[in-house]
Design a protein around this motif. Structure first.
Motif, PDB file in Angstrom:
ATOM      1  N   TYR A 188       2.794  62.902  29.593  1.00  8.77           N
ATOM      2  CA  TYR A 188       1.668  63.424  30.240  1.00  8.77           C
ATOM      3  C   TYR A 188       0.973  64.690  29.631  1.00  8.77           C
ATOM      4  CZ  TYR A 188       4.187  61.630  34.491  1.00  8.77           C
ATOM      5  OH  TYR A 188       5.015  60.823  35.284  1.00  8.77           O
ATOM      6  N   PHE A 189      -0.329  64.643  29.495  1.00  7.21           N
ATOM      7  CA  PHE A 189      -1.063  65.725  29.056  1.00  7.21           C
ATOM      8  C   PHE A 189      -1.288  66.716  29.978  1.00  7.21           C
ATOM      9  CE2 PHE A 189      -4.537  67.811  26.815  1.00  7.21           C
ATOM     10  CZ  PHE A 189      -3.911  67.998  25.516  1.00  7.21           C
ATOM     11  N   VAL A 190      -0.845  67.981  29.762  1.00  6.18           N
ATOM     12  CA  VAL A 190      -1.012  69.108  30.363  1.00  6.18           C
ATOM     13  C   VAL A 190      -1.885  70.070  30.163  1.00  6.18           C
ATOM     14  CG1 VAL A 190       0.297  70.822  31.801  1.00  6.18           C
ATOM     15  CG2 VAL A 190       1.584  68.540  31.544  1.00  6.18           C
ATOM     16  N   LYS A 191      -3.086  70.412  30.849  1.00  2.00           N
ATOM     17  CA  LYS A 191      -4.005  71.302  30.507  1.00  2.00           C
ATOM     18  C   LYS A 191      -3.716  72.874  31.059  1.00  2.00           C
ATOM     19  CE  LYS A 191      -7.567  67.611  30.306  1.00  2.00           C
ATOM     20  NZ  LYS A 191      -8.789  67.263  31.272  1.00  2.00           N
ATOM     21  N   THR A 192      -3.574  73.742  30.428  1.00  2.93           N
ATOM     22  CA  THR A 192      -3.318  75.105  30.838  1.00  2.93           C
ATOM     23  C   THR A 192      -4.285  76.307  30.336  1.00  2.93           C
ATOM     24  OG1 THR A 192      -1.701  76.095  29.446  1.00  2.93           O
ATOM     25  CG2 THR A 192      -0.974  74.370  30.763  1.00  2.93           C
ATOM     26  N   THR A 193      -3.966  77.424  31.057  1.00  6.15           N
ATOM     27  CA  THR A 193      -4.819  78.459  30.427  1.00  6.15           C
ATOM     28  C   THR A 193      -3.759  79.359  29.851  1.00  6.15           C
ATOM     29  OG1 THR A 193      -4.687  79.572  32.750  1.00  6.15           O
ATOM     30  CG2 THR A 193      -6.660  78.357  32.026  1.00  6.15           C
ATOM     31  N   GLU A 194      -2.539  79.013  29.926  1.00  7.29           N
ATOM     32  CA  GLU A 194      -1.509  80.001  29.536  1.00  7.29           C
ATOM     33  C   GLU A 194      -0.565  79.191  28.059  1.00  7.29           C
ATOM     34  OE1 GLU A 194      -0.641  82.859  30.643  1.00  7.29           O
ATOM     35  OE2 GLU A 194      -2.013  82.766  32.316  1.00  7.29           O
ATOM     36  N   ILE A 195      -0.315  79.867  27.268  1.00  7.75           N
ATOM     37  CA  ILE A 195       0.694  79.527  25.946  1.00  7.75           C
ATOM     38  C   ILE A 195       1.963  79.299  26.592  1.00  7.75           C
ATOM     39  CG2 ILE A 195       1.337  80.084  23.789  1.00  7.75           C
ATOM     40  CD1 ILE A 195      -1.621  79.352  23.795  1.00  7.75           C
ATOM     41  N   LEU A 196       2.586  78.286  26.374  1.00  2.74           N
ATOM     42  CA  LEU A 196       3.919  78.122  26.981  1.00  2.74           C
ATOM     43  C   LEU A 196       4.923  77.919  25.862  1.00  2.74           C
ATOM     44  CD1 LEU A 196       3.165  75.392  29.820  1.00  2.74           C
ATOM     45  CD2 LEU A 196       3.137  77.971  29.907  1.00  2.74           C
ATOM     46  N   ASP A 197       5.997  78.282  25.877  1.00  2.13           N
ATOM     47  CA  ASP A 197       7.040  78.405  24.769  1.00  2.13           C
ATOM     48  C   ASP A 197       8.214  77.473  25.045  1.00  2.13           C
ATOM     49  OD1 ASP A 197       8.369  80.021  26.490  1.00  2.13           O
ATOM     50  OD2 ASP A 197       7.988  81.886  25.327  1.00  2.13           O
ATOM     51  N   ALA A 198       9.020  77.387  24.076  1.00  2.28           N
ATOM     52  CA  ALA A 198      10.333  76.716  24.447  1.00  2.28           C
ATOM     53  C   ALA A 198      11.222  77.288  25.566  1.00  2.28           C
ATOM     54  CB  ALA A 198      11.206  76.644  23.251  1.00  2.28           C
ATOM     55  N   THR A 199      11.205  78.412  25.536  1.00  2.00           N
ATOM     56  CA  THR A 199      11.852  78.885  26.828  1.00  2.00           C
ATOM     57  C   THR A 199      11.471  78.405  28.156  1.00  2.00           C
ATOM     58  OG1 THR A 199      12.385  81.064  25.618  1.00  2.00           O
ATOM     59  CG2 THR A 199      12.644  81.246  27.914  1.00  2.00           C
ATOM     60  N   PHE A 200      10.020  78.409  28.233  1.00  2.00           N
ATOM     61  CA  PHE A 200       9.594  77.796  29.583  1.00  2.00           C
ATOM     62  C   PHE A 200       9.971  76.357  29.860  1.00  2.00           C
ATOM     63  CE2 PHE A 200       6.159  75.285  31.470  1.00  2.00           C
ATOM     64  CZ  PHE A 200       6.147  75.867  32.634  1.00  2.00           C
ATOM     65  N   PHE A 201       9.623  75.912  28.872  1.00  2.00           N
ATOM     66  CA  PHE A 201      10.092  74.114  28.885  1.00  2.00           C
ATOM     67  C   PHE A 201      11.531  73.870  28.950  1.00  2.00           C
ATOM     68  CE2 PHE A 201       5.777  73.642  26.402  1.00  2.00           C
ATOM     69  CZ  PHE A 201       4.994  73.060  27.293  1.00  2.00           C
ATOM     70  N   ARG A 202      12.238  74.845  28.421  1.00  2.00           N
ATOM     71  CA  ARG A 202      13.768  74.486  28.795  1.00  2.00           C
ATOM     72  C   ARG A 202      14.122  74.863  30.240  1.00  2.00           C
ATOM     73  NH1 ARG A 202      18.327  74.390  25.859  1.00  2.00           N
ATOM     74  NH2 ARG A 202      16.946  74.521  23.783  1.00  2.00           N
ATOM     75  N   LYS A 203      13.466  75.548  30.782  1.00  5.50           N
ATOM     76  CA  LYS A 203      13.905  75.763  32.232  1.00  5.50           C
ATOM     77  C   LYS A 203      13.541  74.408  33.045  1.00  5.50           C
ATOM     78  CE  LYS A 203      11.535  79.104  34.550  1.00  5.50           C
ATOM     79  NZ  LYS A 203      10.599  80.003  34.927  1.00  5.50           N
ATOM     80  N   TYR A 204      12.863  73.622  32.698  1.00  2.00           N
ATOM     81  CA  TYR A 204      12.615  72.205  32.958  1.00  2.00           C
ATOM     82  C   TYR A 204      13.227  71.106  32.469  1.00  2.00           C
ATOM     83  CZ  TYR A 204       9.506  75.100  35.920  1.00  2.00           C
ATOM     84  OH  TYR A 204       8.753  76.065  36.623  1.00  2.00           O
ATOM     85  N   GLU A 205      14.255  71.500  31.518  1.00  2.00           N
ATOM     86  CA  GLU A 205      14.690  70.232  30.987  1.00  2.00           C
ATOM     87  C   GLU A 205      13.878  69.540  29.903  1.00  2.00           C
ATOM     88  OE1 GLU A 205      17.052  68.280  33.884  1.00  2.00           O
ATOM     89  OE2 GLU A 205      18.907  69.428  33.154  1.00  2.00           O
ATOM     90  N   ILE A 206      13.104  70.117  29.379  1.00  2.00           N
ATOM     91  CA  ILE A 206      12.086  69.579  28.512  1.00  2.00           C
ATOM     92  C   ILE A 206      12.348  70.212  27.079  1.00  2.00           C
ATOM     93  CG2 ILE A 206       9.537  69.184  27.904  1.00  2.00           C
ATOM     94  CD1 ILE A 206       8.804  69.411  30.671  1.00  2.00           C
ATOM     95  N   VAL A 207      13.361  69.643  26.382  1.00  2.00           N
ATOM     96  CA  VAL A 207      13.711  70.103  25.029  1.00  2.00           C
ATOM     97  C   VAL A 207      13.629  69.320  23.731  1.00  2.00           C
ATOM     98  CG1 VAL A 207      15.804  71.585  26.391  1.00  2.00           C
ATOM     99  CG2 VAL A 207      16.076  69.092  25.740  1.00  2.00           C
ATOM    100  N   ASN A 208      13.268  68.352  23.869  1.00  2.00           N
ATOM    101  CA  ASN A 208      12.792  67.485  22.846  1.00  2.00           C
ATOM    102  C   ASN A 208      11.689  66.832  22.742  1.00  2.00           C
ATOM    103  OD1 ASN A 208      15.715  67.143  21.683  1.00  2.00           O
ATOM    104  ND2 ASN A 208      16.222  66.300  23.405  1.00  2.00           N
TER     105      ASN A 208
ATOM    106  N   VAL B 164      -2.261  75.659  35.695  1.00  2.00           N
ATOM    107  CA  VAL B 164      -2.237  74.477  35.364  1.00  2.00           C
ATOM    108  C   VAL B 164      -3.630  73.732  35.703  1.00  2.00           C
ATOM    109  CG1 VAL B 164      -1.310  72.028  35.369  1.00  2.00           C
ATOM    110  CG2 VAL B 164       0.100  73.994  35.145  1.00  2.00           C
ATOM    111  N   LYS B 165      -4.458  73.468  34.828  1.00  2.00           N
ATOM    112  CA  LYS B 165      -5.709  72.856  35.312  1.00  2.00           C
ATOM    113  C   LYS B 165      -6.172  71.509  35.269  1.00  2.00           C
ATOM    114  CE  LYS B 165      -6.744  77.307  35.771  1.00  2.00           C
ATOM    115  NZ  LYS B 165      -6.784  77.612  37.438  1.00  2.00           N
ATOM    116  N   GLY B 166      -5.075  70.872  34.914  1.00  2.00           N
ATOM    117  CA  GLY B 166      -5.153  69.437  34.847  1.00  2.00           C
ATOM    118  C   GLY B 166      -4.070  68.772  34.330  1.00  2.00           C
ATOM    119  N   ILE B 167      -3.606  67.544  34.656  1.00  2.00           N
ATOM    120  CA  ILE B 167      -2.440  66.698  34.286  1.00  2.00           C
ATOM    121  C   ILE B 167      -2.922  65.257  34.077  1.00  2.00           C
ATOM    122  CG2 ILE B 167      -0.083  66.032  34.621  1.00  2.00           C
ATOM    123  CD1 ILE B 167       0.391  68.561  36.132  1.00  2.00           C
ATOM    124  N   GLU B 168      -2.923  64.656  33.039  1.00  2.00           N
ATOM    125  CA  GLU B 168      -3.185  63.214  32.906  1.00  2.00           C
ATOM    126  C   GLU B 168      -2.179  62.503  32.280  1.00  2.00           C
ATOM    127  OE1 GLU B 168      -6.328  63.489  30.000  1.00  2.00           O
ATOM    128  OE2 GLU B 168      -7.628  64.844  31.220  1.00  2.00           O
TER     129      GLU B 168
END
Length: 391
Positions: free
Chosen positions: A178-198, A246-250
């Motif tokens: 998916y392509f996620v549009k945000t107004t925030e800069i997200l880092d590895a720590t954020f993604f790890r919370k959702y098991e997005i590590v690779n 999050v302003k859009g997910i495609e």
């Protein structure tokens, strides 16, 4: 009173006692023989090195694979160092000899490969085996989910797998891009919370999957949107949709008719990894007509996996033993395998069918899981994945 020894005692006392070195050697030999038999007949341990099955199986999962479910294969290459696969540990020295090659048979199992099974198999194409022509039982081990069995008609339509005209049940923890549009800069720590590590892209490390987006205006400020391509589950995407920043997910999908040259069956068919088929999976005893369309799909099967000698393939004709053939009957069953991480999996959509004699066993449960890139040392072991059954 003098003691009188029995004959058994006399034999025992006459037998020389084993030296510590001999006892150690005998113990090691017994352990190796026992482990080799267990590994061949009953159960073998594997580890997951790539994210192609996430989030069902994670990189660093250790699992047991049952040989009993589908029946154990008799060895095709009997001359090899015990408890090795292709190389002697820590070297590039082959661990086997092809001086003896035996016909392979499958002992009776208590089930057959079914749609939805997670299966370990020897990946067929030579290019996925370091371009070495290994014997079948020594080809590289892959693990994928079986989505098509012999005789099934399979199609991938805008990401959705269709088998015999019906949607194939999507694994609960399967991932897509998916392509996620945000107004925030997200880092590895954020993604790890959702098991997005690779599978995510950081905007500080631009790639072809990352792009800056248009400015976003609300009542209080003007922000520049940033975008991330992420491979994740539908459940995580549902959570992302609840964040106000999050302003859009495609979905990131290929369009029908857009040919991906690396996909199986191209260029005869204009397929890509999101839009593939329909194709009929070869079944033992089934007969096909030979024409340019069937050659594109089944030509590699006839040439490489059926034991035919002197096969000559052209885009329009097939010769076996110098004789042209107009029809062909398959000699064994085949399967279609896909990774649960649909957009990050090198699977049957790219290299074709898995022959029945390449099937190793059924993955049954994860006994250990080690995070290769933990947030801290205390999270090195994924405790919630220990002894998890695989479904």
């Amino acid at each position: 009173m003098s003691e009188v020894k029995t004959k058994a005692e006399e034999r025992s006392s006459a037998k020389p006692k084993k030296s510590p070195l001999r006892e150690w050697f005998d113990s090691i030999l017994f352990a190796v023989v026992a482990a080799t038999l267990i590994r061949w007949l009953f159960m073998e341990a594997f580890t997951i090195p790539t994210p192609s099955m996430e989030n069902s199986l994670m990189v660093g999962d250790f699992l047991f694979v049952s040989k009993l479910h589908y029946g154990t294969r008799t060895p095709r290459t009997p001359l090899q160092v015990p408890l090795t696969h292709q190389k002697i540990w820590g070297t590039d020295i082959p661990s086997y000899s092809t001086a003896i090659q035996l016909p392979s048979y499958r002992l009776p199992g208590f089930t057959h490969v079914k749609n939805g099974d997670v299966v370990v198999f020897n990946v067929p194409p030579k290019y996925l085996n370091d371009n070495i022509d290994y014997p079948v039982d020594l080809k590289t081990n892959y693990i994928k989910r079986c989505v098509g069995i012999p005789g099934d008609v399979l199609e991938v339509r805008q990401r959705e797998v269709i088998v015999n005209g019906k949607p194939f049940a999507k694994p609960a923890r399967s991932e897509q891009k998916y392509f996620v549009k945000t107004t925030e800069i997200l880092d590895a720590t954020f993604f790890r919370k959702y098991e997005i590590v690779n599978d995510y892209r950081d905007p500080n490390q631009p790639t072809e999957n990352w792009k800056p987006l248009e400015e976003y205006n609300d009542s209080t400020k003007t922000s520049k949107l940033v975008g991330y391509s992420v491979n994740t589950t539908e459940a995580v995407i549902a959570q992302f949709k609840g964040f106000d920043w999050v302003k859009g997910i495609e979905p990131m999908t290929d369009k029908p008719g857009e040919m991906m040259p690396s996909v199986y069956g191209t260029p005869t068919f204009k397929w890509n990894h999101d839009n593939f088929g329909p194709i009929t999976i070869p079944k033992k005893g089934a007969t096909i007509q030979i024409n340019p369309q069937t050659i594109a799909i089944y030509g590699p099967v006839i040439e490489l996996y059926e034991g035919n000698e002197k096969v000559e393939l052209t885009p329009n004709a097939v010769k076996i033993g110098g004789q042209p053939v107009t029809v062909y009957t398959f000699k064994q069953d085949y399967y279609f395998m896909m990774g649960d991480n649909r957009d990050n999996s090198l699977d049957s959509r790219f290299w074709g069918f898995v022959p029945e004699d390449h099937i190793v066993g059924k993955a049954v449960f994860v006994w250990m899981s080690i995070d290769p890139n933990p947030a801290n040392i205390w999270n090195k072991i994924r405790w919630n994945r220990l002894f998890r059954t695989i479904d």
